[in-house]
Motif scaffolding. Structure first.
Motif, PDB file in Angstrom:
ATOM      1  N   GLU A 171      54.709  40.311  43.422  1.00  0.00           N
ATOM      2  CA  GLU A 171      53.567  39.384  43.661  1.00  0.00           C
ATOM      3  C   GLU A 171      52.160  40.096  43.040  1.00  0.00           C
ATOM      4  OE1 GLU A 171      52.658  38.927  47.852  1.00  0.00           O
ATOM      5  OE2 GLU A 171      52.755  41.169  48.303  1.00  0.00           O
ATOM      6  N   SER A 228      57.498  44.551  47.308  1.00  0.00           N
ATOM      7  CA  SER A 228      57.831  45.125  48.590  1.00  0.00           C
ATOM      8  C   SER A 228      59.249  44.998  48.935  1.00  0.00           C
ATOM      9  CB  SER A 228      56.837  44.741  49.749  1.00  0.00           C
ATOM     10  OG  SER A 228      55.766  44.587  49.215  1.00  0.00           O
ATOM     11  N   GLU A 246      52.920  46.606  55.853  1.00  0.00           N
ATOM     12  CA  GLU A 246      53.322  45.632  54.622  1.00  0.00           C
ATOM     13  C   GLU A 246      52.982  45.695  53.396  1.00  0.00           C
ATOM     14  OE1 GLU A 246      51.861  45.159  57.910  1.00  0.00           O
ATOM     15  OE2 GLU A 246      50.636  43.593  57.725  1.00  0.00           O
ATOM     16  N   ASP A 247      51.911  46.541  53.112  1.00  0.00           N
ATOM     17  CA  ASP A 247      51.490  47.021  51.809  1.00  0.00           C
ATOM     18  C   ASP A 247      52.230  47.800  51.053  1.00  0.00           C
ATOM     19  OD1 ASP A 247      48.267  47.371  53.080  1.00  0.00           O
ATOM     20  OD2 ASP A 247      48.900  45.451  51.938  1.00  0.00           O
ATOM     21  N   LYS A 265      48.265  48.738  55.411  1.00  0.00           N
ATOM     22  CA  LYS A 265      49.179  48.326  56.349  1.00  0.00           C
ATOM     23  C   LYS A 265      50.553  48.691  55.920  1.00  0.00           C
ATOM     24  CE  LYS A 265      45.953  44.571  57.163  1.00  0.00           C
ATOM     25  NZ  LYS A 265      45.807  42.858  57.316  1.00  0.00           N
ATOM     26  N   VAL A 288      48.412  41.329  43.059  1.00  0.00           N
ATOM     27  CA  VAL A 288      47.336  41.858  44.243  1.00  0.00           C
ATOM     28  C   VAL A 288      46.042  41.437  43.813  1.00  0.00           C
ATOM     29  CG1 VAL A 288      46.642  43.855  45.116  1.00  0.00           C
ATOM     30  CG2 VAL A 288      49.350  43.392  44.679  1.00  0.00           C
ATOM     31  N   THR A 343      44.376  38.443  45.627  1.00  0.00           N
ATOM     32  CA  THR A 343      45.046  37.429  46.396  1.00  0.00           C
ATOM     33  C   THR A 343      44.645  37.672  47.933  1.00  0.00           C
ATOM     34  OG1 THR A 343      46.890  39.390  46.371  1.00  0.00           O
ATOM     35  CG2 THR A 343      47.006  37.516  44.442  1.00  0.00           C
ATOM     36  N   ASP A 344      45.139  36.819  48.662  1.00  0.00           N
ATOM     37  CA  ASP A 344      44.500  36.832  50.048  1.00  0.00           C
ATOM     38  C   ASP A 344      45.052  38.168  50.725  1.00  0.00           C
ATOM     39  OD1 ASP A 344      45.533  33.293  50.750  1.00  0.00           O
ATOM     40  OD2 ASP A 344      43.657  34.362  49.791  1.00  0.00           O
ATOM     41  N   SER A 345      46.109  38.881  50.258  1.00  0.00           N
ATOM     42  CA  SER A 345      46.470  39.830  50.882  1.00  0.00           C
ATOM     43  C   SER A 345      45.746  41.096  50.665  1.00  0.00           C
ATOM     44  CB  SER A 345      48.119  40.351  50.741  1.00  0.00           C
ATOM     45  OG  SER A 345      48.244  40.573  49.336  1.00  0.00           O
ATOM     46  N   ALA A 346      44.940  40.977  49.604  1.00  0.00           N
ATOM     47  CA  ALA A 346      44.142  42.160  48.972  1.00  0.00           C
ATOM     48  C   ALA A 346      42.787  41.943  49.385  1.00  0.00           C
ATOM     49  CB  ALA A 346      44.357  42.264  47.608  1.00  0.00           C
TER      50      ALA A 346
END
Length: 122
Positions: free
Chosen positions: A45, A39, A87-88, A85, A47, A59-62
Motif C-alpha cells: 500500500e 505489512s 500496525e505500521d 504503531k 504511504v 494516505t490516511d494511515s500516514a
C-alpha cells in the motif's frame, strides 16, 4: 535507475524512525518520489508521495504522523515517522517515477528499491 532504502529498525510503539532512500542514474528533480509498505499478510500500500513541484500526498494511515521530504542535492527522499504503531510494521519501499502523477498509485512509479524492514513492538 537504482533506488536504495535504509533506516529500518525495530522500535517500541510510540517511537520514531526516519527512513532514507537514495537514488542514482536519474535526474532526481524530474521524478515523483514515494514510499510504500507491505505489512505481513497484506498487499503493498502507498504511504506518502511527493510530486516534482513539491506537492505532497499522504494516505490516511500516514496523515499527521509521517512526513515525506527530499534533498535534491543528495538525491535522497526521507520518511520521518512518529507515533509509530504495531500496525505500521512492514517492509517499506521507496519508488520513483517520471510519468503522470497519480499520488500513491503504484503505476506511477517505475523504479523500486528492495525495501527496509520496520518493526513496531507493543
Amino acid at each position: 535507475v537504482q533506488v536504495m532504502e535504509s533506516g529500518g529498525d525495530m522500535v517500541q510503539a510510540g517511537g520514531s524512525l526516519r527512513l532514507s532512500c537514495t537514488a542514482s542514474g536519474l535526474i532526481f528533480e524530474n521524478y515523483h518520489l514515494s514510499w510504500f509498505r507491505q505489512s505481513p499478510g497484506k498487499e503493498r500500500e502507498g504511504v506518502a508521495a511527493v510530486r516534482t513541484d513539491g506537492g505532497t500526498f499522504y494516505t490516511d494511515s500516514a496523515l499527521g504522523r509521517f512526513t515525506i521530504s527530499h534533498d535534491n542535492g543528495k538525491k535522497t527522499v526521507f520518511l520521518q515517522m512518529t507515533g509509530l504503531k504495531p500496525e505500521d510494521t512492514g517492509m517499506y519501499y521507496c519508488a520513483v517515477g517520471a510519468g503522470t502523477w497519480r499520488s500513491c498509485l503504484s503505476s506511477t512509479y517505475t523504479s523500486w528499491g528492495r525495501g527496509t524492514q520496520v518493526t513496531v513492538s507493543s
